[in-house]
Scaffold this active site. Sequence first.
Site, PDB file in Angstrom:
ATOM      1  N   TYR A 146       9.499  40.257  10.773  1.00  0.00           N
ATOM      2  CA  TYR A 146       8.370  40.774  11.554  1.00  0.00           C
ATOM      3  C   TYR A 146       7.128  40.920  10.669  1.00  0.00           C
ATOM      4  O   TYR A 146       6.036  40.450  11.028  1.00  0.00           O
ATOM      5  CB  TYR A 146       8.752  42.125  12.179  1.00  0.00           C
ATOM      6  CG  TYR A 146       7.672  42.693  13.062  1.00  0.00           C
ATOM      7  CD1 TYR A 146       7.330  42.061  14.249  1.00  0.00           C
ATOM      8  CD2 TYR A 146       6.981  43.847  12.707  1.00  0.00           C
ATOM      9  CE1 TYR A 146       6.330  42.567  15.064  1.00  0.00           C
ATOM     10  CE2 TYR A 146       5.983  44.359  13.513  1.00  0.00           C
ATOM     11  CZ  TYR A 146       5.658  43.719  14.690  1.00  0.00           C
ATOM     12  OH  TYR A 146       4.662  44.216  15.490  1.00  0.00           O
ATOM     13  N   LYS A 150       3.599  38.823  10.977  1.00  0.00           N
ATOM     14  CA  LYS A 150       2.301  39.448  11.261  1.00  0.00           C
ATOM     15  C   LYS A 150       1.316  39.208  10.113  1.00  0.00           C
ATOM     16  O   LYS A 150       0.096  39.106  10.328  1.00  0.00           O
ATOM     17  CB  LYS A 150       2.484  40.940  11.551  1.00  0.00           C
ATOM     18  CG  LYS A 150       3.220  41.215  12.868  1.00  0.00           C
ATOM     19  CD  LYS A 150       2.508  40.625  14.088  1.00  0.00           C
ATOM     20  CE  LYS A 150       3.157  41.021  15.404  1.00  0.00           C
ATOM     21  NZ  LYS A 150       2.457  40.510  16.588  1.00  0.00           N
TER      22      LYS A 150
HETATM   23  P1  NAD Z   1       6.132  45.152  24.734  1.00  0.00           P
HETATM   24  O1  NAD Z   1       7.514  44.648  24.428  1.00  0.00           O
HETATM   25  O2  NAD Z   1       5.977  46.385  25.549  1.00  0.00           O
HETATM   26  O3  NAD Z   1       5.275  43.980  25.380  1.00  0.00           O
HETATM   27  C1  NAD Z   1       5.338  42.661  24.877  1.00  0.00           C
HETATM   28  C2  NAD Z   1       5.232  41.678  26.036  1.00  0.00           C
HETATM   29  O4  NAD Z   1       5.266  40.346  25.479  1.00  0.00           O
HETATM   30  C3  NAD Z   1       6.430  41.781  27.012  1.00  0.00           C
HETATM   31  O5  NAD Z   1       5.947  41.869  28.345  1.00  0.00           O
HETATM   32  C4  NAD Z   1       7.211  40.492  26.776  1.00  0.00           C
HETATM   33  O6  NAD Z   1       7.859  39.996  27.935  1.00  0.00           O
HETATM   34  C5  NAD Z   1       6.110  39.544  26.290  1.00  0.00           C
HETATM   35  N1  NAD Z   1       6.657  38.439  25.506  1.00  0.00           N
HETATM   36  C6  NAD Z   1       7.572  38.493  24.511  1.00  0.00           C
HETATM   37  N2  NAD Z   1       7.856  37.271  24.061  1.00  0.00           N
HETATM   38  C7  NAD Z   1       7.092  36.400  24.787  1.00  0.00           C
HETATM   39  C8  NAD Z   1       6.960  34.995  24.796  1.00  0.00           C
HETATM   40  N3  NAD Z   1       7.700  34.225  23.987  1.00  0.00           N
HETATM   41  N4  NAD Z   1       6.076  34.435  25.665  1.00  0.00           N
HETATM   42  C9  NAD Z   1       5.366  35.217  26.516  1.00  0.00           C
HETATM   43  N5  NAD Z   1       5.460  36.566  26.559  1.00  0.00           N
HETATM   44  C10 NAD Z   1       6.332  37.148  25.707  1.00  0.00           C
HETATM   45  O7  NAD Z   1       5.482  45.347  23.292  1.00  0.00           O
HETATM   46  P2  NAD Z   1       4.069  45.956  22.803  1.00  0.00           P
HETATM   47  O8  NAD Z   1       4.375  47.122  21.953  1.00  0.00           O
HETATM   48  O9  NAD Z   1       3.094  46.072  23.908  1.00  0.00           O
HETATM   49  O10 NAD Z   1       3.663  44.771  21.804  1.00  0.00           O
HETATM   50  C11 NAD Z   1       2.555  43.905  22.020  1.00  0.00           C
HETATM   51  C12 NAD Z   1       2.123  43.363  20.687  1.00  0.00           C
HETATM   52  O11 NAD Z   1       1.794  44.468  19.834  1.00  0.00           O
HETATM   53  C13 NAD Z   1       3.176  42.549  19.935  1.00  0.00           C
HETATM   54  O12 NAD Z   1       2.569  41.424  19.352  1.00  0.00           O
HETATM   55  C14 NAD Z   1       3.651  43.503  18.848  1.00  0.00           C
HETATM   56  O13 NAD Z   1       4.099  42.826  17.700  1.00  0.00           O
HETATM   57  C15 NAD Z   1       2.378  44.278  18.570  1.00  0.00           C
HETATM   58  N6  NAD Z   1       2.591  45.586  17.938  1.00  0.00           N
HETATM   59  C16 NAD Z   1       3.336  46.545  18.560  1.00  0.00           C
HETATM   60  C17 NAD Z   1       3.508  47.764  17.917  1.00  0.00           C
HETATM   61  C18 NAD Z   1       4.333  48.867  18.530  1.00  0.00           C
HETATM   62  O14 NAD Z   1       4.621  49.847  17.831  1.00  0.00           O
HETATM   63  N7  NAD Z   1       4.686  48.809  19.798  1.00  0.00           N
HETATM   64  C19 NAD Z   1       2.932  47.980  16.659  1.00  0.00           C
HETATM   65  C20 NAD Z   1       2.177  46.977  16.073  1.00  0.00           C
HETATM   66  C21 NAD Z   1       2.007  45.769  16.733  1.00  0.00           C
END
Ligand code: NAD
Length: 245
Positions: A146, A150
């Site tokens: 991960y 990133k």
């Molecule tokens: P989440 O799991 O709630 O939402 C992610 C969405 O992406 C889901 O609806 C999923 O179906 C969709 N998805 C996953 N793989 C996919 C694919 N191959 N094609 C199309 N859609 C796909 O997660 P979130 O927390 O909202 O995360 C969103 C972004 O934020 C991600 O890139 C994650 O790495 C980043 N992020 C999250 C956090 C955290 O703590 N939640 C922290 C830093 C970064």
Amino acid sequence: MARFDGRKVLVTGAGSGIGWEMTRLFLEEGAQVIGADLDPDSLPAGAHAVRADISVEDDVARLFDTAARLFGGGADILCNNAGIGSTTDVLDATVEEWDRVFAVNVRGTFLCTKYALPHMLGQGNGVIVNTASVAGMIGLPDRASYSASKGAVIALTKQVAVQWAKQGIRCNCICPGTVDSPWVGRLLAQAGDSDTRRAQLVARQPMGRLAQPVEVAKAALYLASDDAAFVTGSEFVIDGGILAG
Ligand code: NAD
């Protein structure tokens, strides 16, 4: 006049968490929005939902064909937000897991950028906002693939920014800390004793709480807006102070 009146926006991962909030806010501020997701049934009302796996080129090509048709050209703003996590170190990670994380987080960001750029370059402007993570900036335990993925998103953000800055393209990334999205709920559930794990996550937060998805989405909307007209190639940290400690 709303900030995104008349703007055409494509958000990936729009069905949950941060992407869902981005989509809702763009709609609220006047944009037309296409939301792409593996599970597009739960998008905010008013968005055009497309089922697409961003790691698959045929899906991305179809997604941008839909954007060309619906938007009469293409997207003015692309939010490469879809991503998946992993909770392993280098010893535990399998090649399959490593490749899947890179396929979604890095190849997916690359593919959507590749398909969005021709329209943006043709019209002489466009904005890309990538969702990276503080995990791409510092070492965190149990986040090998991960963090590496990133870090790659951050590097690609800067490369795209300098490559096309003179052609009117801006490209930035947001680097959230820990966000209380469905994703974190799933990770905690997988890890067993989720109350204890949540308390550990909260304990490392200078503000004593996790971010709400909407707080992160608002930073993405700033970067997508004309308020950020001189901002490109940046890592916008929204972590409640984790990196400051
Ligand atoms: P989440 O799991 O709630 O939402 C992610 C969405 O992406 C889901 O609806 C999923 O179906 C969709 N998805 C996953 N793989 C996919 C694919 N191959 N094609 C199309 N859609 C796909 O997660 P979130 O927390 O909202 O995360 C969103 C972004 O934020 C991600 O890139 C994650 O790495 C980043 N992020 C999250 C956090 C955290 O703590 N939640 C922290 C830093 C970064």
